[in-house]
Design a protein around this motif. Structure first.
Motif, PDB file in Angstrom:
ATOM      1  N   GLN A  57       0.858  -1.073   0.061  1.00 45.58           N
ATOM      2  CA  GLN A  57      -0.121  -0.133  -0.047  1.00 45.58           C
ATOM      3  C   GLN A  57       0.897   1.172   0.065  1.00 45.58           C
ATOM      4  N   LEU A  58       0.713   2.330  -0.862  1.00 45.39           N
ATOM      5  CA  LEU A  58       1.586   3.481  -0.966  1.00 45.39           C
ATOM      6  C   LEU A  58       0.542   4.501  -0.348  1.00 45.39           C
ATOM      7  N   LEU A  59       1.320   5.538   0.074  1.00 41.56           N
ATOM      8  CA  LEU A  59       0.567   6.812   0.336  1.00 41.56           C
ATOM      9  C   LEU A  59       0.347   7.437  -1.076  1.00 41.56           C
ATOM     10  N   PRO A  60      -0.595   8.300  -0.848  1.00 38.21           N
ATOM     11  CA  PRO A  60      -1.072   9.093  -2.252  1.00 38.21           C
ATOM     12  C   PRO A  60       0.210   9.713  -2.970  1.00 38.21           C
ATOM     13  N   LEU A  61       0.191   9.735  -4.069  1.00 37.56           N
ATOM     14  CA  LEU A  61       1.228  10.075  -5.119  1.00 37.56           C
ATOM     15  C   LEU A  61       0.868  11.363  -5.708  1.00 37.56           C
ATOM     16  N   PRO A  71       1.509  14.248   2.127  1.00 36.63           N
ATOM     17  CA  PRO A  71       0.754  13.296   1.256  1.00 36.63           C
ATOM     18  C   PRO A  71      -0.645  13.454   1.023  1.00 36.63           C
ATOM     19  N   TYR A  72      -1.330  13.887   2.276  1.00 33.29           N
ATOM     20  CA  TYR A  72      -2.975  14.107   2.194  1.00 33.29           C
ATOM     21  C   TYR A  72      -3.174  15.530   1.948  1.00 33.29           C
ATOM     22  N   ALA A  77      -6.015  16.106  -7.503  1.00 32.89           N
ATOM     23  CA  ALA A  77      -6.249  14.636  -7.400  1.00 32.89           C
ATOM     24  C   ALA A  77      -6.129  14.202  -8.987  1.00 32.89           C
ATOM     25  N   PHE A  78      -5.827  15.024  -9.876  1.00 28.98           N
ATOM     26  CA  PHE A  78      -5.421  14.835 -11.136  1.00 28.98           C
ATOM     27  C   PHE A  78      -4.057  14.645 -11.512  1.00 28.98           C
TER      28      PHE A  78
END
Length: 161
Positions: A57-61, A71-72, A77-78
């Motif tokens: 599982q990765l943190l958001p990229l 990361p949050y 989001a694009f």
């Protein structure tokens, strides 16, 4: 979706499974530019398999603000954050004399080595290095024809961009 010859297994459907959570930026290596990038993920995939783990599982990229790289708190989001791009995997970086020269300049000045060796990630500096190299690669890309450039132009025409 069924893919012929590919068995798709959901590790979470079994009674017990284990995996690893990994912030991609933490996968620093001797070949990247001071921050873990997509190519560094291959080593983690191999390690995970050898450990008998079932998933990563990765943190958001998502694109981050280099001054506040959480990361949050992405500003979009694009798309992906530029820091995850493995510069040596981008054909336009490899093909651009200016981008290669800039990478060599950063290396000769010890900047890339310092980013790799730093005890803490320097998001702002990594962002500057990668943006400058990618900007030179784009300049080169804008002047060539054939191959990927023709495919890009066809995509733009199709999407009316």
């Amino acid at each position: 979706m069924d893919v012929p010859g590919v068995e798709i297994k959901n590790p979470l459907s079994s009674a017990r499974c284990a995996g690893v959570l990994a912030p991609l930026f933490s996968l620093r290596s001797a070949r990247n530019h001071g921050i873990g990038d997509i190519r560094d993920l291959y080593a983690l995939v191999d390690w995970t398999g050898r450990q008998g783990l079932s998933f990563i599982q990765l943190l958001p990229l998502s694109p981050l603000n280099p001054e506040s790289p959480y990361p949050y708190s992405a500003y979009s989001a694009f798309g992906l954050d530029l820091s995850v791009i493995a510069l040596d995997d981008v054909p336009e970086v490899r093909d651009s004399p200016a981008a290669q020269g800039l990478l060599q300049e950063f290396s000769d000045r010890g900047e890339i080595g310092a980013l790799r060796a730093a005890p803490r990630l320097d998001y702002a500096r990594v962002d500057i290095v990668k943006r400058r190299v990618l900007r030179e690669a784009h300049r080169h890309f804008a002047t060539v024809s054939g191959g990927r450039r023709d495919a890009f132009d066809a995509y733009r025409a199709q999407e009316e961009i």
